[in-house]
Design an enzyme around this catalytic site. Structure first.
Site: not given
Length: 437
Positions: A172, A174, A177, A287
């Site tokens: 993503g 940021m 995962v 979000d």
């Protein structure tokens, strides 16, 4: 760090708008604009939007008729630097970046003497490369990861001490995962890595960690359990329970783009239960979207869990994200209500309600409640959020009972006061409509 917008010409001449945290600044003839130029026909209703995350600033022209100019050049979008001149009509603003950090968002009419940021050398904590970065003081300690390492760490993230990485689950804006195993207990966990876009002060990093710890106190069956957090070689990592399944967006994708009516309503109802609990504790998600709803189990007994509570706010306000609308967040702007774009800092529970409505619309129809396509620009998306009425759900999903359509349509009201005022009230209305129908 602080960014000042100093007005040197026009009706607001002499005013200084100052920002020490992530926020937005809307200019136009709209009465809801921060700089409202209602009598200046040169300006469009929603003329341009600035996103400011000191020391970074980014400007977007929102399709204005007469344009926005930076240093004499008409621009559609532009990163802003210290000393840049923004002009529309007779109004001119000067961008000033200072090292003052103690003042909150304020407005003043007096010039102040403020220290300029200093340029310091920082070292990438991953590879050791040295680069220049802005700091508040020459001795300020900064966490820094260079651009090459950010790209590589997204492609191939490092293992976190105490955890065995099993596989990459996703990437993503940021970071990544990963599915991992906690070495001490053998428990399967999900690890989210966060890669700062800019050099981050130790003070900002400590504040980010405190906010993560506070959000970790949320304990609910429909909220992903938080386990651990820390930093390793400049990379921030968050450890949470692993939900075996997929996020709601991927679940809809493998089912032809949308969910069956009963499954979609069940998932939204569970998410509303989680929001109701969190809002009562004083937390706002900020979000909410289908990608942040993790779904386990099988239909008709799906278990939905919300993830990333408050993470977007903490990440941006720490300065780690830079200006988000110029990056990855642009992909989920359409889920945000107008008031959240106007003011990133002051978000109420009703903003989450709007995002619930947009998410429900998406899961049940396979499209958004705004007339947007994948080719729609970020600037035009923002303008649509401000000006375009939402499409009634019944128009896209005639198979859904009208009472349920009305509930979701109400969540998508542009005026926050016209929405459901609590997640609990919206969930109760949905349950009542289902039982009656």
């Amino acid at each position: 760090m602080q960014v000042n917008l100093k007005v040197i010409a026009g009706p607001y001449q002499g005013r200084i708008f100052s920002f020490t945290q992530h926020d937005t600044f809307l200019i136009g003839r709209s009465p809801e604009a921060h700089m409202c130029l209602v009598d200046d026909r040169f300006f469009s209703r929603n003329h341009c939007l600035l996103e400011i995350n000191p020391p970074q600033s980014f400007l977007r022209d929102l399709g204005s008729t007469n344009g926005t100019f930076v240093n004499g050049q008409r621009v559609r979008e532009a990163y802003l630097q210290n000393g840049d001149r923004i002009q529309g009509g007779e109004t001119i603003l000067i961008v000033e970046v200072t090292a003052t950090v103690d003042r909150s968002l304020s407005e003043t009419t007096q010039d102040t003497l403020e220290q300029r940021p200093v340029m310091v050398m920082v070292e990438c904590l991953n590879c050791g490369r040295r680069e220049q970065a802005q700091a508040s003081a020459p001795d300020e300690k900064l966490t820094f990861i260079c651009e090459d390492c950010r790209i590589e760490l997204k492609r191939s993230p490092q293992s976190v001490p105490g955890y065995e990485t099993l596989k990459l689950l996703g990437r993503g804006g940021m970071g990544c995962v990963m599915l991992a195993r906690q070495q001490q207990s053998g428990r399967a966990v999900a690890i989210k890595t966060l890669l700062p876009e800019f050099a981050v002060s130790d003070k900002a990093m400590r504040r980010f960690m405190r906010e993560i710890d506070v959000a970790a106190a949320l304990k609910h069956k429909n909220i992903v359990e938080f386990i651990d957090r820390g930093t390793h070689n400049g990379v921030v990592y968050l450890v949470s329970e692993f939900v075996e399944g997929a996020d709601a967006s991927k679940l809809a994708e493998v089912r032809g783009g949308r969910l069956a009516y009963n499954d979609g309503i069940s998932i939204i109802s569970q998410a509303l239960d989680a929001l109701s609990y969190a809002h009562a504790q004083g937390y706002i998600h900020r979000d909410f979207k289908d990608q942040n709803i993790l779904v386990g189990g099988e239909s008709p007994n799906f278990i939905a869990k919300l993830t990333d509570f408050g993470l977007a706010k903490s990440f941006t306000q720490s300065g780690m994200s830079g200006v988000t609308m110029a990056g990855e967040m642009a992909g989920t702007l359409a889920y945000m209500p107008p008031e959240q774009l106007r003011n990133f800092r002051d978000v109420k529970p009703q903003s989450d309600i709007y995002a619930v409505g947009m998410t429900a619309f998406s899961l049940l129809t396979g499209s958004l409640a705004l007339d947007l396509t994948r080719k729609t620009s970020v600037n035009d998306t923002i303008r649509a959020i401000f000006e375009q009425p939402c499409i009634p759900l019944r128009q896209r999903a005639p198979h859904i009972p009208q009472p349920v359509c009305d509930i979701i349509d109400r969540a998508l009201a542009k005026d926050a006061s016209q929405r459901w005022q609590s997640a609990g009230a919206m969930r109760m209305a949905l349950m009542h409509a289902l039982s009656a129908g």
